[in-house]
Write a protein that holds these residues in place. Structure first.
Motif, PDB file in Angstrom:
ATOM      1  N   THR A 134     -22.258  24.776   1.050  1.00  0.00           N
ATOM      2  CA  THR A 134     -21.020  24.285   1.793  1.00  0.00           C
ATOM      3  C   THR A 134     -21.455  22.623   2.232  1.00  0.00           C
ATOM      4  O   THR A 134     -20.875  21.738   2.007  1.00  0.00           O
ATOM      5  CB  THR A 134     -20.710  24.909   3.268  1.00  0.00           C
ATOM      6  N   THR A 135     -22.796  22.575   2.608  1.00  0.00           N
ATOM      7  CA  THR A 135     -23.304  21.132   3.077  1.00  0.00           C
ATOM      8  C   THR A 135     -23.309  20.168   1.921  1.00  0.00           C
ATOM      9  O   THR A 135     -22.825  19.016   2.155  1.00  0.00           O
ATOM     10  CB  THR A 135     -24.886  21.386   3.485  1.00  0.00           C
ATOM     11  N   TYR A 136     -23.574  20.598   0.629  1.00  0.00           N
ATOM     12  CA  TYR A 136     -23.409  19.717  -0.415  1.00  0.00           C
ATOM     13  C   TYR A 136     -22.280  19.528  -0.912  1.00  0.00           C
ATOM     14  O   TYR A 136     -22.315  18.455  -1.873  1.00  0.00           O
ATOM     15  CB  TYR A 136     -24.682  20.485  -1.498  1.00  0.00           C
ATOM     16  N   ALA A 137     -21.125  19.942  -0.444  1.00  0.00           N
ATOM     17  CA  ALA A 137     -19.853  19.448  -1.008  1.00  0.00           C
ATOM     18  C   ALA A 137     -19.769  17.940  -0.764  1.00  0.00           C
ATOM     19  O   ALA A 137     -19.317  16.991  -1.690  1.00  0.00           O
ATOM     20  CB  ALA A 137     -18.720  20.229  -0.633  1.00  0.00           C
ATOM     21  N   LEU A 138     -19.999  17.509   0.617  1.00  0.00           N
ATOM     22  CA  LEU A 138     -19.835  16.033   0.850  1.00  0.00           C
ATOM     23  C   LEU A 138     -21.128  15.323   0.324  1.00  0.00           C
ATOM     24  O   LEU A 138     -20.876  14.215  -0.235  1.00  0.00           O
ATOM     25  CB  LEU A 138     -20.230  16.062   2.493  1.00  0.00           C
ATOM     26  N   SER A 139     -22.081  15.869  -0.096  1.00  0.00           N
ATOM     27  CA  SER A 139     -23.292  15.301  -0.810  1.00  0.00           C
ATOM     28  C   SER A 139     -22.666  14.781  -2.233  1.00  0.00           C
ATOM     29  O   SER A 139     -22.946  13.590  -2.579  1.00  0.00           O
ATOM     30  CB  SER A 139     -24.735  15.925  -0.885  1.00  0.00           C
ATOM     31  N   TYR A 140     -22.099  15.779  -2.926  1.00  0.00           N
ATOM     32  CA  TYR A 140     -21.449  15.563  -4.152  1.00  0.00           C
ATOM     33  C   TYR A 140     -20.611  14.483  -4.199  1.00  0.00           C
ATOM     34  O   TYR A 140     -20.453  13.637  -4.959  1.00  0.00           O
ATOM     35  CB  TYR A 140     -20.962  16.728  -4.717  1.00  0.00           C
ATOM     36  N   LEU A 141     -19.384  14.573  -3.211  1.00  0.00           N
ATOM     37  CA  LEU A 141     -18.498  13.662  -3.189  1.00  0.00           C
ATOM     38  C   LEU A 141     -18.976  12.185  -2.915  1.00  0.00           C
ATOM     39  O   LEU A 141     -18.354  11.315  -3.378  1.00  0.00           O
ATOM     40  CB  LEU A 141     -17.388  14.157  -1.940  1.00  0.00           C
ATOM     41  N   SER A 142     -19.734  12.235  -1.970  1.00  0.00           N
ATOM     42  CA  SER A 142     -20.459  10.902  -1.281  1.00  0.00           C
ATOM     43  C   SER A 142     -21.253  10.244  -2.761  1.00  0.00           C
ATOM     44  O   SER A 142     -21.075   9.096  -2.856  1.00  0.00           O
ATOM     45  CB  SER A 142     -21.294  10.960  -0.082  1.00  0.00           C
ATOM     46  N   TYR A 143     -22.107  10.915  -3.433  1.00  0.00           N
ATOM     47  CA  TYR A 143     -22.711  10.235  -4.173  1.00  0.00           C
ATOM     48  C   TYR A 143     -22.065   9.815  -5.547  1.00  0.00           C
ATOM     49  O   TYR A 143     -22.176   8.865  -6.149  1.00  0.00           O
ATOM     50  CB  TYR A 143     -23.846  11.396  -4.642  1.00  0.00           C
TER      51      TYR A 143
END
Length: 266
Positions: A134-143
């Motif tokens: 769940t945490t890495y969804a924002l990481s993916y979108l941001s990157y």
């Protein structure tokens, strides 16, 4: 093991994992990683039915069978396909471990960071201390949305406090002291802990853990990211703030390289 398209964790992000490194066939901080994996699993009600020793043995067997020395090892714990709804009724926990060849990230060019347009919500809205998909969804979108001239993104809280990058903790230096954000809105990284509790005392470097407002960035002279995959990476700039460089950042980076290549206790 086949993976059904109805797998609960594929639709509902009920998966936790770890990223672990081996150097020369020795696994770095394996017990600490597995302890965190077990803690993360507990947050989602997942059952890790193997002991740390069994999981450690499996990791070393993967290295042996695949003839890997320097590798990235990733254990995942997730729910199966017993229930196609988000409720996960009757789903069982599954464990899989993969291992890939992994060489050190080049540190020849310091990273340039850009602040993400996405903010980290309060800790009451997300379980940051679980290393979860769940945490890495924002990481993916941001990157994927970062400018081409940036190497990574920096997350801020909704109150403009520094959190971490897309996948690594961050430290700042001012004079002979390091500063790092609290882990209220960031993962309590194992590399972060190694730097704070083992390397900095050895180097006689002070570390202060506290909230760091974005407006304070100009007051620091250096910065670096740290994480299992990242290791220690110098940061040259964040948005329009340029860091002049710090000998203390270089000392930490050099000491970390010595630690990982110098026969640490596995």
């Amino acid at each position: 093991m086949g993976l059904s398209p109805a797998t609960h964790s594929l639709s509902y992000a009920s998966c936790v994992f770890e990223g672990i490194r081996s150097y020369g066939g020795k696994i770095l901080k394996c017990e600490e990683h597995l302890d965190r994996l077990r803690q993360s699993a507990g947050v989602f009600g997942l059952t890790l039915q193997y002991s740390n020793q069994e999981l450690t043995d499996a990791c070393y067997e993967l290295l042996r069978v695949n003839q890997l020395a320097d590798a990235y090892i990733k254990p995942l714990v997730f729910y199966d396909d017993a229930d196609v709804s988000f409720k996960g009724r009757g789903c069982s926990s599954r464990v899989v471990i993969l291992a890939l060849p992994f060489q050190a990230v080049s540190t020849a060019q310091p990273y340039r960071l850009t602040t993400s347009a996405w903010r980290r919500p309060p800790a009451s809205c997300h379980p940051y201390q679980a290393k979860a998909s769940t945490t890495y969804a924002l990481s993916y979108l941001s990157y994927r949305e970062k400018p081409d001239d940036s190497d990574d993104v920096l997350f801020l809280s909704t109150t403009d406090m520094v959190c971490e990058s897309s996948g690594a903790n961050i430290f700042f230096s001012r004079g002979d002291t390091l500063f790092t954000p609290t882990t209220e809105l960031a993962l309590a990284g194992i590399t972060r802990k190694l730097i704070m509790e083992e390397l900095c005392p050895k180097l006689d470097i002070s570390v202060i853990e506290r909230d760091i407002p974005y407006a304070e960035l100009e007051a620091f002279d250096g910065a670096f990211l740290c994480g299992t995959a990242m290791e220690v990476m110098t940061v040259s700039s964040i948005d329009e703030v340029n860091f002049i460089g710090s000998a203390y950042v270089d000392r930490i980076a050099n000491e970390y390289r010595r630690f990982t290549t110098g026969g640490f206790a596995s």
